[in-house]
Design a protein around this motif. Structure first.
Motif, PDB file in Angstrom:
ATOM      1  N   ARG A 305       0.571  -1.338   0.039  1.00 18.64           N
ATOM      2  CA  ARG A 305       0.069   0.042   0.065  1.00 18.64           C
ATOM      3  C   ARG A 305       0.716   1.366   0.069  1.00 18.64           C
ATOM      4  O   ARG A 305       0.451   2.272  -0.673  1.00 18.64           O
ATOM      5  CB  ARG A 305      -0.981  -0.113   1.187  1.00 18.64           C
ATOM      6  CG  ARG A 305      -2.194  -0.976   1.272  1.00 18.64           C
ATOM      7  CD  ARG A 305      -2.785  -1.118   2.190  1.00 18.64           C
ATOM      8  NE  ARG A 305      -3.796  -1.909   1.947  1.00 18.64           N
ATOM      9  CZ  ARG A 305      -5.198  -1.934   1.243  1.00 18.64           C
ATOM     10  NH1 ARG A 305      -5.274  -0.763   0.891  1.00 18.64           N
ATOM     11  NH2 ARG A 305      -6.044  -2.925   1.242  1.00 18.64           N
ATOM     12  N   THR A 306       1.950   1.181   0.688  1.00 15.77           N
ATOM     13  CA  THR A 306       2.736   2.269   0.607  1.00 15.77           C
ATOM     14  C   THR A 306       3.328   2.546  -0.680  1.00 15.77           C
ATOM     15  O   THR A 306       3.803   3.872  -1.072  1.00 15.77           O
ATOM     16  CB  THR A 306       4.011   1.963   1.744  1.00 15.77           C
ATOM     17  OG1 THR A 306       3.348   1.998   3.144  1.00 15.77           O
ATOM     18  CG2 THR A 306       4.861   3.485   1.779  1.00 15.77           C
ATOM     19  N   GLY A 307       3.947   1.521  -1.461  1.00 18.42           N
ATOM     20  CA  GLY A 307       4.415   1.636  -2.781  1.00 18.42           C
ATOM     21  C   GLY A 307       3.392   2.365  -3.610  1.00 18.42           C
ATOM     22  O   GLY A 307       3.746   3.115  -4.542  1.00 18.42           O
ATOM     23  N   LEU A 308       2.165   1.928  -3.413  1.00 15.55           N
ATOM     24  CA  LEU A 308       1.143   2.249  -4.472  1.00 15.55           C
ATOM     25  C   LEU A 308       0.814   3.786  -4.036  1.00 15.55           C
ATOM     26  O   LEU A 308       0.516   4.502  -4.871  1.00 15.55           O
ATOM     27  CB  LEU A 308      -0.060   1.450  -4.317  1.00 15.55           C
ATOM     28  CG  LEU A 308      -0.067   0.058  -5.169  1.00 15.55           C
ATOM     29  CD1 LEU A 308      -1.346  -0.641  -4.940  1.00 15.55           C
ATOM     30  CD2 LEU A 308       0.068   0.573  -6.650  1.00 15.55           C
ATOM     31  N   ALA A 309       0.853   4.169  -2.699  1.00 18.41           N
ATOM     32  CA  ALA A 309       0.463   5.385  -2.488  1.00 18.41           C
ATOM     33  C   ALA A 309       1.368   6.549  -3.231  1.00 18.41           C
ATOM     34  O   ALA A 309       1.027   7.785  -3.503  1.00 18.41           O
ATOM     35  CB  ALA A 309       0.791   5.840  -1.070  1.00 18.41           C
ATOM     36  N   GLY A 310       2.652   6.110  -3.635  1.00 21.36           N
ATOM     37  CA  GLY A 310       3.613   6.889  -4.084  1.00 21.36           C
ATOM     38  C   GLY A 310       3.414   7.033  -5.597  1.00 21.36           C
ATOM     39  O   GLY A 310       4.182   7.556  -6.430  1.00 21.36           O
ATOM     40  N   LYS A 311       2.480   6.228  -6.423  1.00 22.61           N
ATOM     41  CA  LYS A 311       2.334   6.230  -7.861  1.00 22.61           C
ATOM     42  C   LYS A 311       1.894   7.707  -8.616  1.00 22.61           C
ATOM     43  O   LYS A 311       0.857   8.397  -7.837  1.00 22.61           O
ATOM     44  CB  LYS A 311       1.337   5.140  -7.947  1.00 22.61           C
ATOM     45  CG  LYS A 311       0.899   4.876  -9.338  1.00 22.61           C
ATOM     46  CD  LYS A 311       0.197   3.562  -9.729  1.00 22.61           C
ATOM     47  CE  LYS A 311       0.056   3.228 -11.096  1.00 22.61           C
ATOM     48  NZ  LYS A 311      -0.776   1.888 -11.580  1.00 22.61           N
ATOM     49  N   LYS A 312       2.430   7.862  -9.412  1.00 24.58           N
ATOM     50  CA  LYS A 312       2.107   9.147 -10.040  1.00 24.58           C
ATOM     51  C   LYS A 312       1.059   9.258 -10.857  1.00 24.58           C
ATOM     52  O   LYS A 312       0.481   8.111 -11.319  1.00 24.58           O
ATOM     53  CB  LYS A 312       3.574   9.738 -10.927  1.00 24.58           C
ATOM     54  CG  LYS A 312       4.817   9.828 -10.081  1.00 24.58           C
ATOM     55  CD  LYS A 312       5.872  10.264 -10.878  1.00 24.58           C
ATOM     56  CE  LYS A 312       7.025  10.538  -9.908  1.00 24.58           C
ATOM     57  NZ  LYS A 312       8.476  10.948 -10.725  1.00 24.58           N
ATOM     58  N   PRO A 313       0.506  10.374 -11.342  1.00 30.42           N
ATOM     59  CA  PRO A 313      -0.783  10.450 -12.032  1.00 30.42           C
ATOM     60  C   PRO A 313      -0.433   9.773 -13.416  1.00 30.42           C
ATOM     61  O   PRO A 313      -1.310   9.528 -14.029  1.00 30.42           O
ATOM     62  CB  PRO A 313      -1.082  11.914 -12.184  1.00 30.42           C
ATOM     63  CG  PRO A 313       0.022  12.491 -11.953  1.00 30.42           C
ATOM     64  CD  PRO A 313       0.784  11.618 -11.111  1.00 30.42           C
ATOM     65  N   GLY A 314       0.801   9.703 -13.980  1.00 31.70           N
ATOM     66  CA  GLY A 314       1.114   9.554 -15.438  1.00 31.70           C
ATOM     67  C   GLY A 314       2.447   9.137 -15.438  1.00 31.70           C
ATOM     68  O   GLY A 314       3.444   9.468 -14.597  1.00 31.70           O
ATOM     69  N   HIS A 315       3.006   8.649 -16.782  1.00 24.56           N
ATOM     70  CA  HIS A 315       4.234   8.286 -16.821  1.00 24.56           C
ATOM     71  C   HIS A 315       5.248   9.447 -17.451  1.00 24.56           C
ATOM     72  O   HIS A 315       6.333   9.667 -17.421  1.00 24.56           O
ATOM     73  CB  HIS A 315       4.529   7.172 -17.891  1.00 24.56           C
ATOM     74  CG  HIS A 315       3.694   7.202 -19.395  1.00 24.56           C
ATOM     75  ND1 HIS A 315       3.778   8.041 -20.011  1.00 24.56           N
ATOM     76  CD2 HIS A 315       2.844   6.252 -19.888  1.00 24.56           C
ATOM     77  CE1 HIS A 315       3.313   8.008 -21.107  1.00 24.56           C
ATOM     78  NE2 HIS A 315       2.364   6.992 -20.950  1.00 24.56           N
ATOM     79  N   ASP A 316       4.404  10.426 -18.054  1.00 25.02           N
ATOM     80  CA  ASP A 316       5.263  11.732 -18.587  1.00 25.02           C
ATOM     81  C   ASP A 316       6.207  11.462 -19.582  1.00 25.02           C
ATOM     82  O   ASP A 316       7.267  12.263 -19.733  1.00 25.02           O
ATOM     83  CB  ASP A 316       5.713  12.254 -17.125  1.00 25.02           C
ATOM     84  CG  ASP A 316       4.792  12.954 -16.312  1.00 25.02           C
ATOM     85  OD1 ASP A 316       3.741  13.362 -16.539  1.00 25.02           O
ATOM     86  OD2 ASP A 316       5.115  13.115 -14.925  1.00 25.02           O
TER      87      ASP A 316
END
Length: 334
Positions: A305-316
């Motif tokens: 869950r911590t790892g997913l919390a840092g997921k960015k909105p997109g790959h840019d």
């Protein structure tokens, strides 16, 4: 361990799809993936054991994962791949047992298709960039087209469905082969899917100018077929079109020119136990060390869950600040 809320990131995306790399090794040397001499393989001591891999998967399924895709490298090179499939397919979570699928180059499918099907594998995605033997040999640096086609036929014969064929569209390499690939797929009842080449090669030589875009792919196909968009894409990476009115379809995965990050429901586990929230992530969550230091299931779930919390909105990818991941695709897992 009790089930918690769904695996949601900071942007409200619910994650249900876990991609697991079983190995970074591969039996081909595709030009868009790695150099002719290959790449340094991950040290054996860093690789997850089958017990470790299944335990992480069990925790993830307990947190709402409903589909597990086994990838590589080439996942069929893992000696106990049939056992891995059997053990994962037997897991049970709040949504029941996960659907288990696999992405492969098909070279080992003639021997493994039936055992994998019996073990609980539901679907296969197979890489096929060309139907021309000489071009296949140049692309993969191996003269194995016959074996790939035999693997596809073996998957078909044991009842895998749908069989999806994946081709990376490359300018001046196979961009004149798109129509023949679709004809082959339609004639055999498979689904052809074209993928925009992404910046995930080991040599970091990707050049957007050389990439064949979704617009160009569709234009080429429309010279031979009538295409009608299929509604209701959901979180699927491929956008689908009916071919000549259907029921056959063709898909395009336009990760670069038409990214689908807003509906992404995927999270990835590398063969050496690193959780990646995005294919293009620059950071990872080390689950292997947690496991080997004695963490319990709740601690593993919290780390996911911590790892997913840092997921960015997109790959840019289109942003000037974009940096290609240090790991190549073969080490990340598709």
């Amino acid at each position: 361990m009790s089930a918690l809320a769904p695996l949601v990131d900071g942007f409200g995306r619910v994650h249900r799809d876990l991609r697991i790399s079983l190995t970074d090794r591969c039996s081909l040397r595709c030009t868009y993936c790695m150099p002719a001499e290959g790449v340094p393989w991950l040290p054996g001591s860093t690789m997850l054991s089958t017990d470790e891999l299944v335990r992480i998967t069990r925790v993830a399924v307990g947190q709402g994962i409903t589909e597990v895709r086994l990838t590589g490298g080439e996942p069929l090179l893992r000696p106990d791949v049939v056992d891995v499939v059997r053990r994962i397919a037997a897991l049970d979570g709040p949504n029941g047992s996960p659907e288990v699928s696999l992405t492969t180059n098909a070279l080992r499918l003639p021997a493994l298709a039936a055992p994998l099907h019996d073990a609980g594998l539901t679907r296969v995605n197979i890489s096929l960039d060309t139907l021309d033997r000489e071009r296949f040999t140049a692309l993969t640096r191996r003269d194995r087209l016959h074996d790939t086609l035999a693997g596809i036929a073996a998957a078909d014969s044991v009842g895998f469905a749908p069989i999806k064929l994946n081709a990376v569209a490359m300018r001046g390499v196979n961009d004149d082969a798109l129509v023949p690939l679709v004809r082959f797929a339609v004639d055999h009842g498979y689904q052809m899917r074209f993928i925009e080449q992404m910046p995930l090669d080991a040599g970091h030589t990707w050049d957007r100018v050389q990439m064949v875009t979704q617009t160009e792919i569709l234009a080429a196909l429309r010279t031979a077929f009538e295409l009608t968009e299929v509604p209701g894409r959901g979180s699927a990476p491929a956008e689908l079109w009916y071919v000549d009115g259907g029921p056959a379809t063709v898909g395009v995965i336009a990760s670069v020119t038409a990214p689908f990050c807003g509906s992404c429901d995927r999270v990835r586990l590398t063969a050496d136990g690193q959780l990646r929230s995005c294919l293009f992530a620059r950071t990872e969550t080390d689950l292997r060390t947690l496991l080997r230091e004695g963490a319990d299931d709740d601690a593993l779930a919290a780390a996911i869950r911590t790892g997913l919390a840092g997921k960015k909105p997109g790959h840019d990818i289109d942003d000037p600040s974009f940096l290609q991941p240090d790991r190549p695709m073969s080490a990340i897992g598709g």
